[in-house]
Design a protein around this motif. Structure first.
Motif, PDB file in Angstrom:
ATOM      1  N   TYR A 425       0.796  -1.153   0.122  1.00  0.00           N
ATOM      2  CA  TYR A 425      -0.005  -0.048  -0.155  1.00  0.00           C
ATOM      3  C   TYR A 425       0.359   1.632   0.066  1.00  0.00           C
ATOM      4  N   ASN A 426       2.114   0.828   0.932  1.00  0.00           N
ATOM      5  CA  ASN A 426       2.542   2.374   0.444  1.00  0.00           C
ATOM      6  C   ASN A 426       3.571   2.699  -0.865  1.00  0.00           C
ATOM      7  N   TRP A 427       4.058   1.642  -1.095  1.00  0.00           N
ATOM      8  CA  TRP A 427       4.628   1.487  -2.303  1.00  0.00           C
ATOM      9  C   TRP A 427       3.465   1.900  -3.217  1.00  0.00           C
ATOM     10  N   SER A 428       2.355   1.707  -3.318  1.00  0.00           N
ATOM     11  CA  SER A 428       1.186   1.766  -4.423  1.00  0.00           C
ATOM     12  C   SER A 428       0.823   3.671  -4.150  1.00  0.00           C
ATOM     13  N   ARG A 429       0.641   3.823  -3.158  1.00  0.00           N
ATOM     14  CA  ARG A 429       0.278   5.292  -2.385  1.00  0.00           C
ATOM     15  C   ARG A 429       1.095   5.891  -3.000  1.00  0.00           C
ATOM     16  N   SER A 430       2.713   6.119  -3.355  1.00  0.00           N
ATOM     17  CA  SER A 430       4.092   6.883  -3.065  1.00  0.00           C
ATOM     18  C   SER A 430       3.984   6.869  -5.572  1.00  0.00           C
ATOM     19  N   THR A 431       3.394   6.101  -5.482  1.00  0.00           N
ATOM     20  CA  THR A 431       3.222   5.308  -7.119  1.00  0.00           C
ATOM     21  C   THR A 431       2.053   6.234  -7.545  1.00  0.00           C
ATOM     22  N   HIS A 432       1.110   6.720  -7.136  1.00  0.00           N
ATOM     23  CA  HIS A 432      -0.215   7.330  -7.138  1.00  0.00           C
ATOM     24  C   HIS A 432       0.388   8.318  -7.305  1.00  0.00           C
ATOM     25  N   ALA A 433       1.480   8.860  -5.976  1.00  0.00           N
ATOM     26  CA  ALA A 433       0.909  10.445  -6.396  1.00  0.00           C
ATOM     27  C   ALA A 433       2.784  10.616  -7.339  1.00  0.00           C
ATOM     28  N   GLY A 434       2.854   9.370  -7.971  1.00  0.00           N
ATOM     29  CA  GLY A 434       3.746  10.201  -9.267  1.00  0.00           C
ATOM     30  C   GLY A 434       5.704  10.466  -8.314  1.00  0.00           C
ATOM     31  N   VAL A 435       5.258   9.981  -7.175  1.00  0.00           N
ATOM     32  CA  VAL A 435       7.021  10.053  -6.944  1.00  0.00           C
ATOM     33  C   VAL A 435       8.069   9.156  -6.537  1.00  0.00           C
ATOM     34  N   PRO A 436       9.290   8.889  -6.132  1.00  0.00           N
ATOM     35  CA  PRO A 436       9.320   7.034  -5.909  1.00  0.00           C
ATOM     36  C   PRO A 436       9.269   6.502  -4.585  1.00  0.00           C
ATOM     37  N   PHE A 437       9.492   5.556  -4.658  1.00  0.00           N
ATOM     38  CA  PHE A 437       9.426   4.852  -3.082  1.00  0.00           C
ATOM     39  C   PHE A 437      10.266   5.614  -2.114  1.00  0.00           C
ATOM     40  N   MET A 438       9.252   5.872  -1.145  1.00  0.00           N
ATOM     41  CA  MET A 438      10.266   5.812   0.213  1.00  0.00           C
ATOM     42  C   MET A 438       9.954   5.136   0.919  1.00  0.00           C
ATOM     43  N   PRO A 439      10.389   3.924   1.421  1.00  0.00           N
ATOM     44  CA  PRO A 439       8.893   3.324   1.842  1.00  0.00           C
ATOM     45  C   PRO A 439       8.415   3.969   4.279  1.00  0.00           C
ATOM     46  N   LEU A 440       9.446   4.310   4.125  1.00  0.00           N
ATOM     47  CA  LEU A 440       8.659   4.966   5.515  1.00  0.00           C
ATOM     48  C   LEU A 440       8.748   6.190   5.324  1.00  0.00           C
ATOM     49  N   ALA A 441       8.827   6.767   4.282  1.00  0.00           N
ATOM     50  CA  ALA A 441       8.088   8.759   4.385  1.00  0.00           C
ATOM     51  C   ALA A 441       7.204   8.911   5.078  1.00  0.00           C
ATOM     52  N   HIS A 442       6.062   7.977   5.336  1.00  0.00           N
ATOM     53  CA  HIS A 442       4.949   8.317   5.858  1.00  0.00           C
ATOM     54  C   HIS A 442       4.613   8.726   7.718  1.00  0.00           C
ATOM     55  N   THR A 443       6.200   8.322   7.560  1.00  0.00           N
ATOM     56  CA  THR A 443       6.869   8.576   8.912  1.00  0.00           C
ATOM     57  C   THR A 443       7.645   9.653   9.097  1.00  0.00           C
ATOM     58  N   GLU A 444       7.684  10.187   8.457  1.00  0.00           N
ATOM     59  CA  GLU A 444       8.845  12.002   8.451  1.00  0.00           C
ATOM     60  C   GLU A 444       7.999  12.737   9.861  1.00  0.00           C
ATOM     61  N   ASN A 445       9.255  12.930  10.762  1.00  0.00           N
ATOM     62  CA  ASN A 445       9.256  13.266  11.617  1.00  0.00           C
ATOM     63  C   ASN A 445       8.111  12.634  13.109  1.00  0.00           C
ATOM     64  N   SER A 446       8.191  11.735  12.788  1.00  0.00           N
ATOM     65  CA  SER A 446       7.592  11.554  14.068  1.00  0.00           C
ATOM     66  C   SER A 446       7.905  10.973  15.654  1.00  0.00           C
ATOM     67  N   TRP A 447       9.268  11.038  14.999  1.00  0.00           N
ATOM     68  CA  TRP A 447      10.555  10.752  16.318  1.00  0.00           C
ATOM     69  C   TRP A 447      10.128  11.890  16.597  1.00  0.00           C
ATOM     70  N   LEU A 448       9.819  13.078  16.363  1.00  0.00           N
ATOM     71  CA  LEU A 448       9.839  14.520  17.184  1.00  0.00           C
ATOM     72  C   LEU A 448       8.164  14.091  18.002  1.00  0.00           C
ATOM     73  N   ALA A 449       7.208  12.949  18.225  1.00  0.00           N
ATOM     74  CA  ALA A 449       6.475  12.781  18.672  1.00  0.00           C
ATOM     75  C   ALA A 449       6.740  13.375  20.574  1.00  0.00           C
ATOM     76  N   PRO A 450       7.520  13.014  21.510  1.00  0.00           N
ATOM     77  CA  PRO A 450       7.681  13.070  22.606  1.00  0.00           C
ATOM     78  C   PRO A 450       8.240  14.347  22.748  1.00  0.00           C
ATOM     79  N   ALA A 451       8.678  14.986  21.966  1.00  0.00           N
ATOM     80  CA  ALA A 451       8.740  16.893  22.352  1.00  0.00           C
ATOM     81  C   ALA A 451       8.125  17.377  21.055  1.00  0.00           C
ATOM     82  N   HIS A 452       7.183  17.070  21.045  1.00  0.00           N
ATOM     83  CA  HIS A 452       5.971  17.536  20.899  1.00  0.00           C
ATOM     84  C   HIS A 452       4.442  17.586  22.038  1.00  0.00           C
ATOM     85  N   LEU A 453       4.610  16.869  22.255  1.00  0.00           N
ATOM     86  CA  LEU A 453       3.944  15.592  23.557  1.00  0.00           C
ATOM     87  C   LEU A 453       4.185  16.856  24.460  1.00  0.00           C
TER      88      LEU A 453
END
Length: 619
Positions: A425-453
């Motif tokens: 699904y993540n691969w297909s979503r990227s393809t549907h958007a017409g961009v190269p596949f980045m497997p964990l792009a949907h989690t970008e900046n999730s490492w900031l969750a503790p700082a945000h909270l």
């Protein structure tokens, strides 16, 4: 080709050119039906998998707390995946909605009137001057648009500079409400001041909102206005953000490429695109009808999108390169900007009590409040996962019940199918958007969750006003955007003040937990494959470990090897009339690029999953 149509006013006929779609958009259109089917499959596989997991766990003789904890964490992350998939399914299933066309408004006898509203509050006069020059030089009849600089910093120097520039561009003017630095909801108030006070006489038909650091391309209005002119129910069109000073590789995902190309593009297909702030063009009457910009949240652009959608209006996104802004050039500045956005989301609950509720229907107020809570819940999910995954690695025992070979095979095969469907699904979503596949792009900046909270918690309990202006380039934030000369002050700011110590701790604990788990496997007795598959190689757990490693390495890599932010001047071309524009090589640098690590991960995980499948079938 060229098309003609009548606008809402029967006296006006506007001529619009329809340009060919770019290659990226065409690729996306070709994959839409395939993407729809893949998304459907992913949505159906998840409940099948979790039903089987719950069944085997309930019939286990003595299920451990570790097994229940693993199932709970999987459910949390599955819910987040489902939210993405549900939006994708609705967007891809909208067969009546074509991809956003590239349009150009041609010259006419009476083009729509537009006010370009430039908001500022303490930014450098040089930065604002570049923005103003580009805005005044738009390829649009000067008699049909005005440029209004809205200065909440009440700068005398800036006022004098605008007075000097207005001698060249008579459609430019300076306005201020007085000094509003450090005031809550100042930007929304600044824009409402223009809408309800400055424009009370001789109001324009349309308005454009521009940040102080955003340089508009000459064809900006001719590329955006046609989308509103063609659709009477469309209230706002937002444009994708591009930046002059992104470092090579964009290590902190500051361009938000995944959001613009995947998430907001799908929302655009449904007429629900989220306003990205700078570069938004809207029908003035539509904004006045909903009471102007919301003042119950710092993220006034996002909230305006929600209000317009709830009132039955369409909002759209244009992907073309139409503006260039600036990103914060330090770790602290990046964190501060992202914290502001999430504080704004947490404030969505206040719409239930704020005075703005009089202009917003009750059902919509509840939708906005629950939407904000959902975003906060996503941060909590990441926080729980980041702490739970290392903990589970240090605890001995199986992650799922395995009384027989059949139970092991059934659960592992279903787990592989579930993980694979999400991956595809993540691969297909990227393809549907017409961009190269980045497997964990949907989690970008999730490492900031503790700082945000932490920022949300601190803001609501210990302060009711933002600290600093939250505006990129503001003199109030200069210490965040300047690179310290001394090493130790920089480490202190990045590691201690910005919360990087937490990411360092989590990364270290995850690394130690992984080594401990591997050591435990080596020292245990019994068949190796079942022991590996029921612990560290349990497919969903394995992907979570990789994702956590990947995310927490991002800030560490930034600390060890700080990126070089190019100066804006290095990418600007200045015309003879001293109007700055971003050069072509900067524009091409903003295309989605995939690193070697992402390529390895994209092709490596399917191979690992295949190996797991072969291994479990041999039992």
């Amino acid at each position: 080709m060229s098309i003609k149509f009548a606008s809402m006013s029967p006296d006006h006929v506007y001529e619009i050119d329809e340009l060919p779609l770019d290659e990226r958009t065409l690729r996306g259109q070709n994959h839409r039906r395939t993407f729809y089917r893949i998304t459907q499959a992913a949505i159906w596989i998840a409940p099948l998998y979790f039903t089987a997991r719950l069944y085997f766990l309930l019939r286990a003789l003595s299920p451990t707390w570790k097994m229940w904890a693993m199932l709970g964490i999987e459910c949390l992350f599955a819910h987040m995946s489902y939210q993405h998939q549900a939006v994708s399914l609705s967007a891809a299933g909208s067969s009546s909605q074509a991809s956003r066309k590239r349009l150009r408004l041609r010259n006419g006898t009476s083009l729509p009137t537009v006010d370009v509203l430039i908001t500022c509050c303490g930014e450098s006069v040089d930065i604002i001057s570049d923005t103003v020059r580009a805005a005044c030089s738009l390829d649009y009849p000067a008699s049909r648009f005005r440029v209004r600089l809205l200065d909440d910093g009440a700068s005398t120097e800036l006022r004098d500079e605008i007075a000097r520039l207005s001698m060249t561009w008579s459609h430019l003017s300076y306005h201020t409400r007085g000094k509003q630095s450090n005031q809550s909801f100042a930007k929304a108030g600044n824009l409402n001041y223009a809408l309800f006070s400055l424009q009370s006489e001789d109001p324009p038909e349309y308005c454009t909102v521009v940040d102080a650091d955003s340089i508009l391309m000459p064809h900006f209005l001719r590329a955006t206005l046609p989308h509103l002119l063609k659709d009477p129910e469309a209230a706002l069109v937002t444009t994708r953000q591009y930046f002059d000073n992104l470092p090579r590789g964009d290590p902190l995902s500051q361009a938000r490429a995944y959001f613009y190309t995947c998430e907001n593009t799908e929302l655009d297909l449904m007429g629900h695109a989220v306003d990205a702030g700078s570069g938004a063009v809207f029908r003035r009457k539509a904004i006045l009808d909903v009471g102007g910009y919301p003042t119950f949240s710092f993220s006034e652009d996002w909230q305006l999108s929600l209000v317009l959608r709830g009132m039955g209006k369409r909002t759209m996104q244009v992907q073309e390169i139409l503006q260039f802004g600036l990103v914060p050039t330090s770790f602290a500045g990046h964190l501060k900007q992202r914290n502001r956005w999430h504080i704004g989301h947490s404030q969505q609950v206040s719409v239930l009590f704020a005075s703005a509720k009089n202009a917003i229907p009750q059902h919509l107020r509840w939708d906005i409040a629950t939407g904000g809570l959902s975003i906060m819940a996503g941060l909590v999910t990441y926080l729980i996962g980041f702490f739970a995954i290392p903990t589970l690695l240090f605890v001995e025992g199986d992650l799922f019940p395995s009384r027989s070979s059949f139970e092991i095979k059934s659960q592992v095969v279903l787990a592989i199918l579930y993980v694979a469907s999400t991956w595809v699904y993540n691969w297909s979503r990227s393809t549907h958007a017409g961009v190269p596949f980045m497997p964990l792009a949907h989690t970008e900046n999730s490492w900031l969750a503790p700082a945000h909270l932490y920022a949300v918690f601190q803001f609501h309990l210990f302060g009711g006003k933002p600290k600093g202006s939250f505006v990129t380039g503001s003199s109030v934030n200069c210490r965040e955007n300047a690179s310290p000369v001394k090493l130790f002050p920089k480490i202190h700011k990045d590691v201690l003040e910005s919360g990087l110590w937490l990411n360092l701790s989590l990364f270290a604990s995850l690394l130690c937990g992984t080594l401990f788990s591997l050591q435990t496997l080596v020292g245990a007795t019994g068949p190796l494959i079942p022991r590996v598959l029921s612990s560290i190689a349990w497919p969903p757990f394995f992907v979570m470990i990789i994702s956590t490693f990947y995310n927490h390495w991002t800030p560490i890599s930034h600390l060890l090897n700080p990126p070089v932010y190019p100066s804006r001047a290095s990418g600007l071309m200045v015309t003879e009339s001293k109007v700055p524009y971003s050069s072509a090589n900067i524009q091409t640098d903003h295309m989605y690029k995939v690193s070697m690590f992402d390529r390895t991960l994209a092709f490596g995980l399917p191979i690992v999953l295949l190996g797991m499948l072969v291994g479990v079938l041999t039992l």
